[in-house]
Design a protein around this motif. Structure first.
Motif, mmCIF file in Angstrom:
data_model
loop_
_atom_site.group_PDB
_atom_site.id
_atom_site.type_symbol
_atom_site.label_atom_id
_atom_site.label_comp_id
_atom_site.label_asym_id
_atom_site.label_seq_id
_atom_site.Cartn_x
_atom_site.Cartn_y
_atom_site.Cartn_z
ATOM 1 N N ALA A 205 0.835 -1.211 0.000
ATOM 2 C CA ALA A 205 0.000 0.000 0.000
ATOM 3 C C ALA A 205 0.866 1.255 0.000
ATOM 4 C CB ALA A 205 -0.927 -0.014 1.219
ATOM 5 N N ALA A 208 2.091 1.767 -3.433
ATOM 6 C CA ALA A 208 1.019 2.273 -4.298
ATOM 7 C C ALA A 208 0.873 3.779 -4.160
ATOM 8 C CB ALA A 208 -0.300 1.576 -3.961
ATOM 9 N N ARG A 209 1.027 4.292 -2.955
ATOM 10 C CA ARG A 209 0.918 5.741 -2.751
ATOM 11 C C ARG A 209 2.090 6.483 -3.384
ATOM 12 N NH1 ARG A 209 -1.378 3.804 2.163
ATOM 13 N NH2 ARG A 209 0.625 3.858 3.276
ATOM 14 N N ALA A 213 2.668 -0.113 -8.385
ATOM 15 C CA ALA A 213 1.690 -1.182 -8.172
ATOM 16 C C ALA A 213 2.436 -2.441 -7.735
ATOM 17 C CB ALA A 213 0.907 -1.444 -9.450
ATOM 18 N N SER A 215 2.098 -6.399 -5.550
ATOM 19 C CA SER A 215 1.311 -7.447 -4.894
ATOM 20 C C SER A 215 2.051 -7.896 -3.647
ATOM 21 C CB SER A 215 1.083 -8.629 -5.832
ATOM 22 O OG SER A 215 2.322 -9.192 -6.243
#
Length: 277
Positions: A205, A208-209, A213, A215
């Protein structure tokens, strides 16, 4: 954050082609300046002599070192001739570790070759083990068989340590250029899997910020299989061209004696590795 200056550490008596190739590619990707560094010290013979004979031996040895450093400069400049951008060379008759560590102050990332598990010559090369511990910069370790900087898939080897957190932050410029990023923790015997999953999910996360991207996954511990072997297996499954990891999260002495993930990544991995301490 970006990489504005890439430094590549060259060594006498080792192949430098792979690290030159990948350092040049890295500099091109980030439109960065590139600095080549090398140092070597004349290693006196084990037998004793004195007077004029001793001085002649020293003079001849130092002259040989200077010629070999000049050869490395020519190799560096030939490799960078068609890269564009600014290329700079720095060398000295000095202990390689001391010289390279001093020059690392001007770089955002240092590129080095891997290291044989056997004894290495402190007079001829700066050990990546010492560079990652003392440079204060991320270290990109390039195995001799690497032919290009494969950033299609990257594996982040996560452990909730300061070293791993620093490695992910140091790798951000590179991770933003990657298609597939996987954050994995190798769960040890007795670890709470839900806690580990929460950790890697937080890292994904956070990435992502920052426009990456990623997993998240947790790999279960396998009896009689080292964490390094499990990490290599996951890296193969995701076809990672690069592993990002914190260096020496445990005591370095413990890793050197018992073996560990950092030791494996520096001496045996066939993949490029970005390490931070």
């Amino acid at each position: 954050m970006t990489y504005a200056t890439v430094m590549v550490s060259l060594a006498l008596d080792q192949s430098n082609e792979a690290r030159l190739q990948l350092a040049g590619e890295l500099a091109e990707r980030f439109e960065a300046a590139i600095v080549g560094v090398a140092a070597a010290q004349f290693a006196p013979p084990l037998y004793f002599t004195d007077g004029a004979a001793a001085q002649g031996l020293i003079d001849e040895g130092e002259a040989s070192v200077k010629r070999r450093l000049a050869d490395l400069e020519a190799q560096f400049r030939a490799a960078m001739a068609n890269r564009g951008g600014r290329a700079e060379w720095r060398s000295a008759v000095d202990f390689p570790e001391r010289f390279v560590l001093a020059q690392a102050r001007c770089a955002d990332i240092v590129v080095s070759g891997g290291q044989s598990p056997a004894f290495s010559d402190a007079f001829a090369l700066a050990s990546p083990k010492d560079l990652v511990m003392q440079a204060g910069r991320p270290l990109l370790v390039v195995p001799d068989k690497a032919r290009w900087l494969d950033l299609r898939s990257v594996l982040v080897a996560w452990k909730d340590t300061p070293e791993a957190r620093r490695a992910v932050a140091d790798a951000l410029p590179m991770l933003r250029k990657v298609r597939d990023v996987t954050v994995v923790e190798i769960a040890e015997q007795g670890d709470d899997r839900s806690v580990a999953m929460a950790g890697v999910t937080d890292v994904a996360a956070w990435l992502a910020r920052h426009g990456v991207a990623a997993s998240a996954r947790v790999a279960e511990a396998v009896r009689n299989e080292t964490a390094a072997a499990q990490l290599e297996k996951v890296a193969g499954n995701v076809e990672a061209g690069l592993i990002v990891a914190g260096a020496y999260g445990h005591s370095r002495f413990r890793e050197l004696i018992l073996g560990g993930v950092t030791q494996y990544l520096i001496t045996q991995s066939a993949r490029c590795v970005l390490l931070s301490h």
